[in-house]
Design an enzyme around this catalytic site. Structure first.
Site, PDB file in Angstrom:
ATOM      1  N   ASP A 192      40.015  44.405  37.541  1.00 48.99           N
ATOM      2  CA  ASP A 192      39.350  43.724  35.944  1.00 48.99           C
ATOM      3  C   ASP A 192      39.571  42.206  36.106  1.00 48.99           C
ATOM      4  O   ASP A 192      41.327  41.890  36.158  1.00 48.99           O
ATOM      5  CB  ASP A 192      39.607  44.342  34.718  1.00 48.99           C
ATOM      6  CG  ASP A 192      39.060  45.323  35.241  1.00 48.99           C
ATOM      7  OD1 ASP A 192      38.797  46.312  35.910  1.00 48.99           O
ATOM      8  OD2 ASP A 192      38.639  46.093  34.171  1.00 48.99           O
ATOM      9  N   HIS A 194      38.667  40.001  33.880  1.00 53.31           N
ATOM     10  CA  HIS A 194      37.579  39.505  31.652  1.00 53.31           C
ATOM     11  C   HIS A 194      37.923  38.069  31.786  1.00 53.31           C
ATOM     12  O   HIS A 194      38.572  37.855  30.218  1.00 53.31           O
ATOM     13  CB  HIS A 194      38.831  40.289  30.798  1.00 53.31           C
ATOM     14  CG  HIS A 194      38.137  41.889  31.163  1.00 53.31           C
ATOM     15  ND1 HIS A 194      37.159  42.291  31.414  1.00 53.31           N
ATOM     16  CD2 HIS A 194      38.631  43.423  31.533  1.00 53.31           C
ATOM     17  CE1 HIS A 194      36.809  43.342  30.732  1.00 53.31           C
ATOM     18  NE2 HIS A 194      37.834  44.506  31.619  1.00 53.31           N
ATOM     19  N   ASP A 221      33.609  44.122  36.236  1.00 56.32           N
ATOM     20  CA  ASP A 221      34.483  43.613  34.983  1.00 56.32           C
ATOM     21  C   ASP A 221      35.013  42.143  34.878  1.00 56.32           C
ATOM     22  O   ASP A 221      36.135  41.572  35.044  1.00 56.32           O
ATOM     23  CB  ASP A 221      35.432  44.652  34.524  1.00 56.32           C
ATOM     24  CG  ASP A 221      35.450  45.070  33.525  1.00 56.32           C
ATOM     25  OD1 ASP A 221      33.627  45.571  33.843  1.00 56.32           O
ATOM     26  OD2 ASP A 221      36.119  46.099  33.158  1.00 56.32           O
ATOM     27  N   ASP A 224      34.352  39.013  29.797  1.00 52.72           N
ATOM     28  CA  ASP A 224      34.427  40.179  28.753  1.00 52.72           C
ATOM     29  C   ASP A 224      35.692  39.648  28.442  1.00 52.72           C
ATOM     30  O   ASP A 224      36.641  39.329  29.241  1.00 52.72           O
ATOM     31  CB  ASP A 224      33.186  41.397  28.045  1.00 52.72           C
ATOM     32  CG  ASP A 224      31.876  41.057  28.187  1.00 52.72           C
ATOM     33  OD1 ASP A 224      31.605  39.911  27.773  1.00 52.72           O
ATOM     34  OD2 ASP A 224      31.646  41.928  28.234  1.00 52.72           O
ATOM     35  N   ARG A 225      36.018  39.235  27.104  1.00 55.52           N
ATOM     36  CA  ARG A 225      37.303  39.152  27.061  1.00 55.52           C
ATOM     37  C   ARG A 225      38.135  37.967  26.532  1.00 55.52           C
ATOM     38  O   ARG A 225      38.469  37.260  26.024  1.00 55.52           O
ATOM     39  CB  ARG A 225      38.176  40.277  27.278  1.00 55.52           C
ATOM     40  CG  ARG A 225      38.203  41.955  27.161  1.00 55.52           C
ATOM     41  CD  ARG A 225      37.998  42.723  26.077  1.00 55.52           C
ATOM     42  NE  ARG A 225      38.206  43.746  25.922  1.00 55.52           N
ATOM     43  CZ  ARG A 225      38.312  44.868  24.930  1.00 55.52           C
ATOM     44  NH1 ARG A 225      38.829  44.300  23.880  1.00 55.52           N
ATOM     45  NH2 ARG A 225      38.036  45.745  25.464  1.00 55.52           N
ATOM     46  N   ASN A 253      31.514  48.356  34.290  1.00 57.69           N
ATOM     47  CA  ASN A 253      30.989  48.638  33.023  1.00 57.69           C
ATOM     48  C   ASN A 253      30.735  47.285  32.511  1.00 57.69           C
ATOM     49  O   ASN A 253      29.744  47.836  30.909  1.00 57.69           O
ATOM     50  CB  ASN A 253      32.251  49.423  31.811  1.00 57.69           C
ATOM     51  CG  ASN A 253      33.312  48.862  32.053  1.00 57.69           C
ATOM     52  OD1 ASN A 253      33.819  48.595  32.579  1.00 57.69           O
ATOM     53  ND2 ASN A 253      32.991  49.672  30.563  1.00 57.69           N
ATOM     54  N   HIS A 254      31.722  46.296  32.010  1.00 58.41           N
ATOM     55  CA  HIS A 254      30.853  44.999  31.244  1.00 58.41           C
ATOM     56  C   HIS A 254      29.657  44.381  31.795  1.00 58.41           C
ATOM     57  O   HIS A 254      29.667  43.800  31.204  1.00 58.41           O
ATOM     58  CB  HIS A 254      32.175  44.023  31.402  1.00 58.41           C
ATOM     59  CG  HIS A 254      33.285  44.930  30.163  1.00 58.41           C
ATOM     60  ND1 HIS A 254      33.301  44.818  29.253  1.00 58.41           N
ATOM     61  CD2 HIS A 254      34.577  46.346  30.505  1.00 58.41           C
ATOM     62  CE1 HIS A 254      33.906  44.689  27.996  1.00 58.41           C
ATOM     63  NE2 HIS A 254      34.877  45.739  29.276  1.00 58.41           N
ATOM     64  N   HIS A 308      34.200  51.355  40.138  1.00 57.78           N
ATOM     65  CA  HIS A 308      34.910  50.788  38.667  1.00 57.78           C
ATOM     66  C   HIS A 308      35.538  51.581  38.101  1.00 57.78           C
ATOM     67  O   HIS A 308      36.871  51.216  37.714  1.00 57.78           O
ATOM     68  CB  HIS A 308      34.380  49.743  38.140  1.00 57.78           C
ATOM     69  CG  HIS A 308      34.464  49.170  36.997  1.00 57.78           C
ATOM     70  ND1 HIS A 308      35.231  47.976  37.311  1.00 57.78           N
ATOM     71  CD2 HIS A 308      34.706  49.931  35.748  1.00 57.78           C
ATOM     72  CE1 HIS A 308      35.671  47.729  36.600  1.00 57.78           C
ATOM     73  NE2 HIS A 308      35.572  48.524  34.576  1.00 57.78           N
ATOM     74  N   ARG A 377      36.983  57.288  25.390  1.00 61.25           N
ATOM     75  CA  ARG A 377      35.650  56.899  25.222  1.00 61.25           C
ATOM     76  C   ARG A 377      34.941  57.185  25.299  1.00 61.25           C
ATOM     77  O   ARG A 377      34.083  56.053  24.075  1.00 61.25           O
ATOM     78  CB  ARG A 377      35.893  56.223  26.899  1.00 61.25           C
ATOM     79  CG  ARG A 377      37.069  55.627  27.220  1.00 61.25           C
ATOM     80  CD  ARG A 377      36.999  55.204  29.207  1.00 61.25           C
ATOM     81  NE  ARG A 377      37.346  54.662  30.063  1.00 61.25           N
ATOM     82  CZ  ARG A 377      38.414  52.979  30.374  1.00 61.25           C
ATOM     83  NH1 ARG A 377      37.372  52.060  29.273  1.00 61.25           N
ATOM     84  NH2 ARG A 377      39.437  52.397  30.718  1.00 61.25           N
ATOM     85  N   HIS A 404      39.196  49.052  35.683  1.00 57.46           N
ATOM     86  CA  HIS A 404      38.597  49.525  34.225  1.00 57.46           C
ATOM     87  C   HIS A 404      40.336  49.767  33.739  1.00 57.46           C
ATOM     88  O   HIS A 404      39.926  50.326  32.817  1.00 57.46           O
ATOM     89  CB  HIS A 404      37.868  51.357  34.888  1.00 57.46           C
ATOM     90  CG  HIS A 404      37.070  51.736  34.099  1.00 57.46           C
ATOM     91  ND1 HIS A 404      36.311  51.083  33.032  1.00 57.46           N
ATOM     92  CD2 HIS A 404      37.391  53.125  33.495  1.00 57.46           C
ATOM     93  CE1 HIS A 404      35.775  51.784  32.182  1.00 57.46           C
ATOM     94  NE2 HIS A 404      36.024  53.116  32.148  1.00 57.46           N
TER      95      HIS A 404
END
Length: 747
Positions: A192, A194, A221, A224-225, A253-254, A308, A377, A404
């Site tokens: 990730d 991000h 991923d 995001d963030r 998943n993002h 992922h 989750r 992840h």
């Protein structure tokens, strides 16, 4: 991006030995120094202090992980909400129902091409950023890296150009990447990112740009963030355009338009490309759906799967390899049934669950066998070591490499070394974790794990307490937010348990209530000194609400709990609002908002009826200007958690009082520095007199990357050899392979 924000990079390399839990350091001190008794006492005290610090950091890390999982429970709620939509469509207006269902539908091809055609987009004369004239070349790649490093934003014309070229390649790819190291020789596997551009630039700076002899797998991923999700994904797509046979992208998943609503990517696109935000988001949405689902690596002696999230007992790779992957515009929203019905068929439901498992599953954190619901989750599953063993045997694989999950060291081995988690965003969400990447060479039987960190503050000049507080601060404020959201319910449970009306509860009773109401299994005994007062009679439970409050000065409501209801639904409201606000104007009508509320509360009383008076009051509360429109940004700004300044009362607290400078923020030094060593040696120091060349020079600048994609210190193989403090042989030799090293440092 400014030079200071890139910070200083501290790399280190560890090697996996025959057993996953025994890692060998590249360098080792070979001499033994006589130790006097006094020195022995000092060392014992230091080790004791380090042990206490480690326990504090572990507690802080546990908070971080639990809250990270808790924030993602909205995704499961969102899926449940779309199940409600099937049942509640008769109480909603047709236009709202259509807009909500649109999230799971593919973008219309011709309309997408028309709205995002780069040839129809003009570049203003005032634009001073990078340009792409003609073909995308390696020099384009380098120019974009330098421009993004300086904080420049690429014009939407060139963004569309990159996206369409990458999209054309992605549409030709199978559902998984097949990577043969007999040709590529080695591959770097990246977890990730991000949106953390500094980490991506460090990875390229240290290991070379993607090339036919320098392969990369980016394991999802990307967005995001972080603040530079657009720049990160654009660089990865440019790399794909230039090196389609040696740069491989997995979906995470993002990479999901529903998830990006909540975690920053959509806001970033809105801010950087306001004029064309809707069409660009549609184009990103489509590109996400075309990303391959996993990668298979034939490394000679080892066969690897890079995925992922994880696996489950229902994963069938033959089935996964044949799905129409671009049907899954969002993993949160089930695709339309091919049968034309409202619900998926049994086979379609099974396929959908498998796709969810690929992106959302985790190794079981409690070491349990089998598969069970991922109750952290509330999406996909936890899988045990037996599931891993069966999966590897069934598909003739040696290891699962996945991402992840953020890890303190940037990586983690589980399931007897058969599952390796790698996470490449260092200091994630304001934390202090290391980032890591993996290098795997042809015919190697174990990975080379390379850890690094970008350090935005001078950690070695801070006290031990400040290090821990700095790390746990973002998580702590998330916890405060969760407490305030559940204020009324917590108070009710506290008072119910306080049978003698003493305003006090036994520690274990208070802890149980916190766990049950907040649905967070945290170390409350450790945390209590930061949350609540206590005395010899027990926890003074009402003091948990003393220091913070939610500023709701805009709201004038008769219903005392209505503001907390709105805040509790904040994340879901934001997602639904963005789905209805299809043109991203920032406003929806009061009637549309009423439908959103109806959908949220539908079925809560068990009979499918909705309290219209309650809906009307919620809508009236949200319509601040009384103009019939709801402004979601104004709503979110109205729910600020503020620190209530009160005289300190540390006498009736256990432990130390909170660190605060009046506004509950920490004043931190600006200069970057090194991670302190763990044993007093130079072993974990940064790049110094040992011979390594720092990635940022004495002026605070990173050496430029030339047209070949390499820094001056990178040799003709495209790699920068590592030199340890002993001056011994580099960890990666001139052939590009890593020779084995025993604990003595000899071959």
């Amino acid at each position: 991006m400014s030079h200071s924000s890139l910070a200083q990079i501290v790399p280190r390399i560890v090697l996996m030995s025959d057993r996953a839990d025994q890692l060998k350091m590249v360098s080792k001190l070979s001499t033994t120094i006589p130790v006097e008794k006094s020195a022995s006492k000092i060392q014992a005290a230091f080790r004791s202090h380090q042990a206490r610090l480690k326990l504090k950091k572990q507690a802080a890390w546990q908070i971080h992980e639990k809250l990270e999982y808790s924030s993602e429970q909205t995704e499961a709620k969102l899926k449940d909400m779309f199940e409600k939509l099937l049942k509640a469509s008769d109480i909603l207006s047709p236009s709202v129902t259509k807009l909500l269902q649109k999230a799971g539908l593919p973008v219309e091809e011709q309309e997408l091409l028309r709205l995002t055609n780069p040839d129809s987009i003009q570049v203003e004369s005032s634009y001073q950023g990078p340009r792409i004239d003609g073909q995308i070349t390696r020099q384009t790649f380098v120019d974009l890296i330098e421009a993004f490093r300086r904080g420049q934003v690429l014009h939407e014309k060139y963004v569309c150009l990159i996206l369409h070229q990458a999209r054309a390649i992605l549409k030709t790819l199978p559902n998984f990447n097949h990577i043969d190291l007999s040709n590529l020789k080695h591959v770097y596997i990246i977890g990730d990112l991000h949106g953390q551009l500094a980490d991506l630039l460090h990875i390229f700076n240290s290991n070379g740009l993607p090339a036919t002899d320098n392969a990369y797998v980016f394991n999802g991923d990307f967005v995001d963030r972080g603040n530079n999700s657009v720049e990160v994904i654009l660089l990865l797509l440019v790399g794909l355009i230039l090196c389609p046979s040696s740069l491989f992208l997995n979906r995470g998943n993002h990479e999901d338009i529903m998830v990006t609503v909540r975690y920053g990517f959509q806001n970033e696109v809105n801010q950087k490309y306001g004029k064309r935000k809707s069409s660009l988001l549609d184009l990103f949405k489509d590109i996400f759906s075309w990303l391959p689902l996993y990668s298979y690596i034939d490394a000679g002696k080892c066969k690897l799967i890079v995925i992922h999230g994880g696996i489950s007992d229902r994963i069938n790779l033959k089935k996964i390899n044949s799905v129409t992957r671009n049907r899954y515009i969002s993993i949160e929203v089930p695709p339309e049934s091919k049968s034309g019905g409202k619900r998926l068929t049994e086979d379609e439901e099974n396929e959908y669950r498998q796709i969810q498992d690929l992106f959302w599953s985790d190794p079981d954190p409690h070491g349990r066998l089998g598969c069970r619901k991922n109750d952290a989750r509330r999406m996909a599953c936890f899988f045990g070591s037996d599931i891993t063993e069966h999966f590897l045997k069934k598909y003739n694989l040696s290891m699962i490499i996945r991402s992840h999950q953020v890890k303190q060291e940037g990586y983690e081995f589980t399931h007897d070394g058969k599952v390796l988690t790698v996470f490449s965003a260092s200091n994630y969400c304001g934390g202090s974790n290391w980032g890591a990447i993996i290098r795997w060479d042809y015919n190697d039987e174990e990975p080379c794990v390379i850890s690094f960190k970008t350090l935005p503050v001078e950690m070695n000049k801070m006290s031990f307490n400040k290090k821990v507080t700095l790390f746990e601060d973002p998580a702590y404020h998330s916890l405060v937010e969760k407490i305030l959201i559940n204020k009324n319910l917590l108070r009710k449970e506290f008072e119910k348990a306080d049978e003698n009306k003493t305003d006090r509860l036994p520690l274990t009773v208070w802890s149980d209530i916190m766990t049950r109401v907040l649905q967070l299994d945290l170390p409350w005994l450790t945390l209590r000194s930061k949350l609540v007062h206590e005395d010899s009679q027990g926890i003074i439970y009402k003091t948990i609400f003393d220091e913070y409050t939610m500023d709701n000065s805009k709201f004038q409501m008769s219903h005392t709990g209505i503001m907390e209801d709105l805040y509790m639904w904040k994340d879901m409201l934001l997602v639904l609002f963005n789905l209805i606000d299809y043109n991203h104007s920032g406003f929806i009508s009061r009637n549309e908002f009423a439908d959103v509320i109806k959908l949220l509360i539908y079925g809560e009383n068990g009979n499918g009826e909705v309290n219209q008076a309650y809906v009307d009051e919620l809508c009236a509360a949200m319509d601040f200007d009384k103009n019939g429109k709801i402004d979601i940004n104004e709503f979110l700004e109205s729910f600020r958690i503020v620190h209530v300044k009160k005289p300190s009362n540390s006498d009736n607290r256990t432990g130390k009082s909170k660190l605060s400078n009046g506004n509950n923020t920490l004043k931190l030094p600006d200069s970057p520095s090194r991670r302190p060593s763990t044993d007093g040696s130079k072993r974990r120091g940064s790049i110094d007199v040992s011979g390594r060349k720092p990635s940022i020079d004495a002026t605070g600048r990173r050496p430029s990357i030339d047209a070949t994609g390499r820094r001056p210190s990178i040799d003709t193989t495209g790699r920068r050899p590592s030199i340890d403090t002993t001056g011994r042989r580099p960890s990666i030799d001139t052939t590009g392979r890593r020779p084995s090293v025993d604990l003595s440092g000899k071959k």
